[in-house]
Write an enzyme that holds these catalytic residues in place. Structure first.
Site, PDB file in Angstrom:
ATOM      1  N   HIS A 150       1.080  -1.355   0.038  1.00  0.00           N
ATOM      2  CA  HIS A 150       0.230   0.037   0.142  1.00  0.00           C
ATOM      3  C   HIS A 150       0.872   1.335  -0.045  1.00  0.00           C
ATOM      4  O   HIS A 150       1.322   1.975   0.396  1.00  0.00           O
ATOM      5  CB  HIS A 150      -0.401   0.393   1.089  1.00  0.00           C
ATOM      6  CG  HIS A 150      -1.883  -1.049   1.071  1.00  0.00           C
ATOM      7  ND1 HIS A 150      -3.160  -1.365   1.876  1.00  0.00           N
ATOM      8  CD2 HIS A 150      -2.469  -2.338   0.448  1.00  0.00           C
ATOM      9  CE1 HIS A 150      -3.673  -2.397   1.662  1.00  0.00           C
ATOM     10  NE2 HIS A 150      -3.413  -3.066   0.618  1.00  0.00           N
ATOM     11  N   GLU A 243     -13.508   1.786  -3.729  1.00  0.00           N
ATOM     12  CA  GLU A 243     -14.260   3.038  -4.289  1.00  0.00           C
ATOM     13  C   GLU A 243     -13.464   3.827  -5.133  1.00  0.00           C
ATOM     14  O   GLU A 243     -12.585   4.059  -5.777  1.00  0.00           O
ATOM     15  CB  GLU A 243     -13.743   3.390  -3.239  1.00  0.00           C
ATOM     16  CG  GLU A 243     -14.609   3.438  -1.919  1.00  0.00           C
ATOM     17  CD  GLU A 243     -14.150   3.584  -0.524  1.00  0.00           C
ATOM     18  OE1 GLU A 243     -15.113   3.317   0.557  1.00  0.00           O
ATOM     19  OE2 GLU A 243     -13.688   5.585  -0.596  1.00  0.00           O
ATOM     20  N   TYR A 253     -12.886  10.300   3.961  1.00  0.00           N
ATOM     21  CA  TYR A 253     -13.209   9.184   3.015  1.00  0.00           C
ATOM     22  C   TYR A 253     -13.522   7.532   4.353  1.00  0.00           C
ATOM     23  O   TYR A 253     -13.908   6.484   3.364  1.00  0.00           O
ATOM     24  CB  TYR A 253     -12.670   8.414   2.255  1.00  0.00           C
ATOM     25  CG  TYR A 253     -12.360  10.224   1.513  1.00  0.00           C
ATOM     26  CD1 TYR A 253     -13.702  10.031  -0.169  1.00  0.00           C
ATOM     27  CD2 TYR A 253     -11.681  11.236   1.188  1.00  0.00           C
ATOM     28  CE1 TYR A 253     -13.949  11.237  -0.348  1.00  0.00           C
ATOM     29  CE2 TYR A 253     -12.268  12.038   0.210  1.00  0.00           C
ATOM     30  CZ  TYR A 253     -13.139  12.596  -0.326  1.00  0.00           C
ATOM     31  OH  TYR A 253     -13.214  13.448  -1.024  1.00  0.00           O
ATOM     32  N   TYR A 264      -9.634 -10.011   4.606  1.00  0.00           N
ATOM     33  CA  TYR A 264      -8.915 -11.148   4.096  1.00  0.00           C
ATOM     34  C   TYR A 264      -9.159 -12.463   4.835  1.00  0.00           C
ATOM     35  O   TYR A 264      -9.464 -13.306   4.167  1.00  0.00           O
ATOM     36  CB  TYR A 264      -7.754 -11.219   3.711  1.00  0.00           C
ATOM     37  CG  TYR A 264      -7.321  -9.981   2.855  1.00  0.00           C
ATOM     38  CD1 TYR A 264      -7.897  -9.519   1.197  1.00  0.00           C
ATOM     39  CD2 TYR A 264      -6.732  -8.013   3.234  1.00  0.00           C
ATOM     40  CE1 TYR A 264      -8.059  -9.102   0.881  1.00  0.00           C
ATOM     41  CE2 TYR A 264      -6.343  -7.328   1.594  1.00  0.00           C
ATOM     42  CZ  TYR A 264      -6.646  -7.174   0.932  1.00  0.00           C
ATOM     43  OH  TYR A 264      -6.809  -6.580   0.438  1.00  0.00           O
TER      44      TYR A 264
END
Length: 372
Positions: A150, A243, A253, A264
């Site tokens: 990420h 999204e 958000y 997961y």
């Protein structure tokens, strides 16, 4: 706007690649074909169109490549900043300054490692004669960590030449709600790396001044709306909950307080899909498609697609077309479902074609055009 020399060079590029086999595909209103412009790319991540008709392509493995006169040059561009290739990290986005024809500035996002761990960095450089010079680090997300997940890295310029940089939560979801931590949000910068004028959290205690939004998990697509000038993005959910968002100053958000996805492991992350103080997504996917790359269509080759939004998909290996009515999705069409390739990036070229990168050890650059 691109100059006539660009279009002349692009025509020569297409003539040079015309001998390669095309692939035909259907859509709801007709047919299109894919032209293979280049192959043999190692996990390509992003592309940018140069003014004279050439293209720059980043490879996650740490190379910046040039497609010149229709050919992928073997020798990479020299002068890249020091970076690390680890997990999802490596060389990520490439973005030209809006006045590139005059100042030759471009921006690169990438993963970087030192003794404190890894992070996302952005460097500014001058590009001339197939080389980078005057490379300057203008942004570094802090603190560092040792995960390889990420990094985000997508970038965009708004109409006032302010630079937006996405940083993922680095695989630690709680960091996305920590506004003193650069992870899990979008940062808005001047080109020297200073917080941009008008940032929503300037001089506000508990916020890093570069923050524009927060609560973002892992943004892998970012683009400017051709009419409103707003920056749109999409981000990966966990299992479900990818999204699309419009980035608006100061917005939270929600990740991980609210999500349409689950962990997961199969366990829930949150029981909420909305809550007060959180900006709801414009659109979401469940199950996840793993979106990557994002472009509004504003060319002439596909007049029926004017204003539509195109998004690549890694997990489900397709190209998604969304038809919009303002900020509402009114139609969704899956394209290239039988191509069988992970779509990493999608751009609209100055020729009006859609240009795609596929994520693989032998990644490809495709040009998508109508069947005449």
């Amino acid at each position: 706007m691109h100059s006539r020399p660009f279009l002349t060079a692009l025509i020569l590029l297409l003539m040079a690649t015309g001998a390669q086999a095309d692939q035909r595909f259907s859509h709801r209103q007709g047919e299109f074909r894919l032209e293979t412009i280049a192959e043999g790319l190692e996990h390509p991540w992003s592309l940018a169109f140069l003014p004279e008709g050439d293209l720059l392509i980043t490879e996650r493995e740490g190379r910046l490549r040039l497609v010149k006169n229709g050919q992928l040059l073997t020798k990479p561009i020299s002068g890249l900043p020091n970076l690390v290739v680890s997990g999802q990290g490596g060389l990520l986005d490439v973005l030209l300054h809006p006045n590139f024809e005059d100042n030759h500035l471009l921006f690169l996002s990438y993963a970087h490692r030192n003794r404190q761990g890894m992070t996302t960095r952005v460097a500014r450089a001058v590009y001339r004669h197939e080389a980078l010079s005057d490379v300057t680090v203008v942004f570094e997300a802090r603190p560092r960590s040792n995960t390889g997940r990420h990094f985000a890295g997508r970038m965009a310029f708004d109409t006032q030449e302010r630079l937006y940089v996405a940083v993922g939560d680095r695989g630690d979801m709680g960091r996305a709600q920590d506004t003193s931590d650069d992870a899990g949000g979008v940062h808005r910068l001047a080109i020297n790396g200073e917080p941009a004028d008008g940032n929503p959290f300037a001089n506000q205690s508990g916020f890093n001044e570069t923050f524009f939004t927060y609560g973002n998990r892992n943004i892998q697509g970012m683009t400017r709306h051709p009419e409103t000038g707003e920056i749109w993005s999409h981000e990966h959910g966990p299992r479900g909950g990818d999204e699309i968002n419009i980035l608006r100053a100061g917005s939270n958000y929600g990740w991980p307080k609210v999500t349409y996805g689950i962990d997961y492991s199969g366990l829930p992350i949150s029981s909420r899909t909305t809550m007060e103080g959180v900006t709801d997504p414009l659109h979401y996917w469940d199950p996840s498609i793993a979106p990557s790359g994002m472009a509004f269509y504003a060319g002439e080759l596909f007049p029926q697609w004017q204003g539509d939004l195109f998004i690549g998909a890694l997990k489900l290996r397709k190209l998604v077309r969304l038809s919009l009515d303002g900020e509402k999705v009114v139609e969704e069409e899956d394209l290239l479902t039988n191509l069988g390739e992970r779509i990493r990036d999608v751009r609209v070229g100055p020729d009006g074609a859609l240009w795609l990168l596929t994520d693989a050890n032998n990644g490809r650059l495709y040009r998508m055009v109508p069947v005449e």
